[in-house]
Design an enzyme around this catalytic site. Structure first.
Site, PDB file in Angstrom:
ATOM      1  N   ARG A 126     -10.253 -11.627   2.003  1.00 46.05           N
ATOM      2  CA  ARG A 126     -11.153 -12.663   1.482  1.00 46.05           C
ATOM      3  C   ARG A 126     -10.498 -14.043   1.507  1.00 46.05           C
ATOM      4  NH1 ARG A 126     -11.563  -9.277  -3.922  1.00 46.05           N
ATOM      5  NH2 ARG A 126     -11.273  -7.736  -2.282  1.00 46.05           N
ATOM      6  N   LYS A 175       0.840  -1.195   0.000  1.00 47.53           N
ATOM      7  CA  LYS A 175       0.000   0.000   0.000  1.00 47.53           C
ATOM      8  C   LYS A 175       0.876   1.246   0.000  1.00 47.53           C
ATOM      9  CE  LYS A 175      -3.702  -1.985   2.896  1.00 47.53           C
ATOM     10  NZ  LYS A 175      -4.853  -1.813   2.004  1.00 47.53           N
TER      11      LYS A 175
END
Length: 537
Positions: A359, A285
């Site tokens: 996920r 990020k």
């Protein structure tokens, strides 16, 4: 009389230094002389008082002009000099009096959940106040006041001077008769716990510390808890292991499995994303996006808080809580873009982006959750930025499978009544093809920048399976006892922010419980707890 407390153990979390002695309300732990806050520290500010209390007269906007006109010229002049010749929402003024002090508080809507949240910090502390108004005091008034008593000071050191010479930080409310003290306490304990878990710095809230918090909660409620880690995690929950293996030895991944309740009660399974810090992995990020990533375990915080409400209220359910606790770090052992991971159910996933890790860990936990065919599965996760683009930061996105559609609609309706809004988005199968991979069963990202919250939910849906307990089969091979194809359990998925980006009364910047009270209301409604339902229901 103080509200009854849920006192959690003050024994220490794993730490890098020896803990200091814990006081009566210093919470779970100490890391470098840093204590985890007590989740009932609001309770001294909500009291039952038989004697005198300072009056706070609550005036609505629609009656303020008439009230002011009926007052003496002296009082009208006082209100004008105080800046209240006209109604001002949230205004608070001390009335002139040689007798007992008396305050006037102005609010557009006293029924709003946060209508009274500014008062604990505005009114002088070390006093007890009583709300008075035309008609009945709202049932949410005590909860509103309690939310205004939240602050996170666990990281404050010797450089922070004590406020007001060490006196109490917040004013105290005499609990109105219209308010349910027990239900208010259940909600506030859970909200404070949820916020505190999210607000703790990642250095002090890694997988091991999150496990210790879950263990303290389990011990306080006579629940059982097991942890799967190391070789057992690699064998049984390989995607959880893959995401978390790059973290240091003290921050290795694990699956937490908490159980509570009677064996013959309906089974409700909660699943939480516990990414204690998310660098993004090798798809790292940018710095600005990493600043708040201590909150990426917000899903785990929510399911632990919801579990505390269920157990505190003794709902007649069999509760199971599964938390995938990991840190998505970078090292030579980190999983990579292009890797193919194998989930607990054998399905394979091609990694399109290591920053879509939540996920992956939820998938393994959902497979295990489905294995017992519970009455209801609820997962909570800070999963996608796309959900925030769709609904903003305050409203969690709700998805469900076909079996959970009626439950989802009920939750949306209850969330509006609870002023804890969630909003349903479609699990639209038209986007499912975006998850197809040329080399594996699935990809962990969609084909483009649009609809990311939907494709993430569609990925999770692949792991909510029908299971034939007798045959030990899953998915398309599973059949019910009459030979028909078995259906997966009802499943709700909440994609939430879990964080306030700015401060408002009762909602300080930082970790936030979103949809928590609505979820509890849903469970209390579905599983027959009439004493916890509102008086008008």
């Amino acid at each position: 009389m103080l509200l009854p407390r849920l006192v959690l153990s003050c024994s220490p979390l794993p730490s890098r230094v020896l803990p200091v002695a814990a006081t009566s309300c210093r919470g779970f732990a100490t890391m470098q002389a840093r204590d985890f806050p007590c989740s009932d520290r609001w309770s001294p500010h909500l009291v039952g008082v038989d004697g005198e209390a300072v009056q706070v007269l609550v005036l609505r906007k629609n009656c303020y002009s008439d009230w002011l006109a009926a007052q003496s010229e002296e009082l009208q002049s006082w209100m004008s000099m105080s800046g209240f010749s006209k109604f001002s929402d949230g205004g608070l003024v001390l009335m002139p009096s040689s007798q007992q002090p008396r305050w006037v508080f102005l609010t557009k809507d006293p029924e709003n959940l946060y209508a009274f949240s500014s008062l604990p910090s505005k009114l002088p502390p070390d006093r007890v106040y009583r709300l008075e108004m035309d008609g009945t005091v709202p049932q949410t008034a005590a909860l509103s006041w309690g939310l205004g008593c939240y602050s996170f000071t666990a990281c404050k050191g010797t450089g922070t001077s004590s406020k007001k010479g060490g006196t109490a930080e917040f004013a105290n409310l005499s609990i109105p008769a219209e308010c349910d003290a027990a239900a208010t306490g259940i909600a506030l304990r859970a909200i404070f716990l949820c916020r505190d878990l999210i607000n703790m710095p990642a250095a002090d809230m890694g997988p091991a510390e999150l496990e210790a918090c879950a263990r303290r909660l389990a011990a306080s409620m006579s629940a059982s808890i097991d942890t799967v880690q190391d070789a057992a995690l690699l064998e049984g929950y390989p995607q959880i292991h893959a995401v978390g293996r790059a973290a240091g030895n003290a921050r290795q991944p694990r699956l937490l499995d908490l159980r509570w309740g009677a064996e013959d009660a309906p089974l409700v399974t909660l699943v939480g994303k516990g990414v204690c810090f998310d660098t993004g992995g090798l798809d790292i990020k940018p710095a600005a996006a990493m600043l708040t990533m201590k909150k990426d375990m917000g899903g785990a915080a929510h399911v632990l808080a919801l579990a505390s409400m269920v157990m505190d209220a003794k709902l007649p359910v069999r509760l199971r809580v599964l938390i995938a606790a990991v840190e998505n770090s970078i090292s030579g052992d980190a999983f990579r873009p292009g890797d193919v991971l194998v989930a607990r159910n054998g399905k394979t996933t091609e990694i399109g982006n290591t920053d879509a890790e939540g996920r992956l860990v939820l998938a393994d936990a959902l497979v295990e959750a489905s294995s017992q065919q519970p009455d209801l599965i609820i997962d909570c996760a800070t999963l996608t930025g796309a959900g925030r683009v769709a609904l903003g930061t305050d409203v969690p996105a709700l998805f469900c499978n076909d079996a959970g559609a009626a439950v989802a609609d009920e939750l949306v309706a209850l969330s509006a009544a609870e002023q804890d809004q969630v909003w349903r988005l479609p699990l639209w199968k038209g986007y499912r093809e975006q998850l197809d991979s040329k080399v594996a069963d699935l990809k962990n990202i969609g084909a483009g920048p649009y609809g990311g919250a939907i494709t993430a939910a569609l990925y999770l849906n692949e792991f909510v399976e029908a299971t034939s307990a007798e045959a030990g089969l899953k998915s398309n091979d599973a059949f019910d006892g009459e030979g028909s194809k078995a259906q997966p359990p009802a499943w709700l998925h909440l994609d939430l922010m879990a964080y306030n980006t700015a401060s408002k009364p009762g909602r300080p910047e930082g970790g936030e419980a979103m949809g928590l009270r609505a979820l509890f209301r849903l469970l209390a409604s579905r599983y027959s707890m009439p004493t916890l339902n509102r008086k008008e229901d």
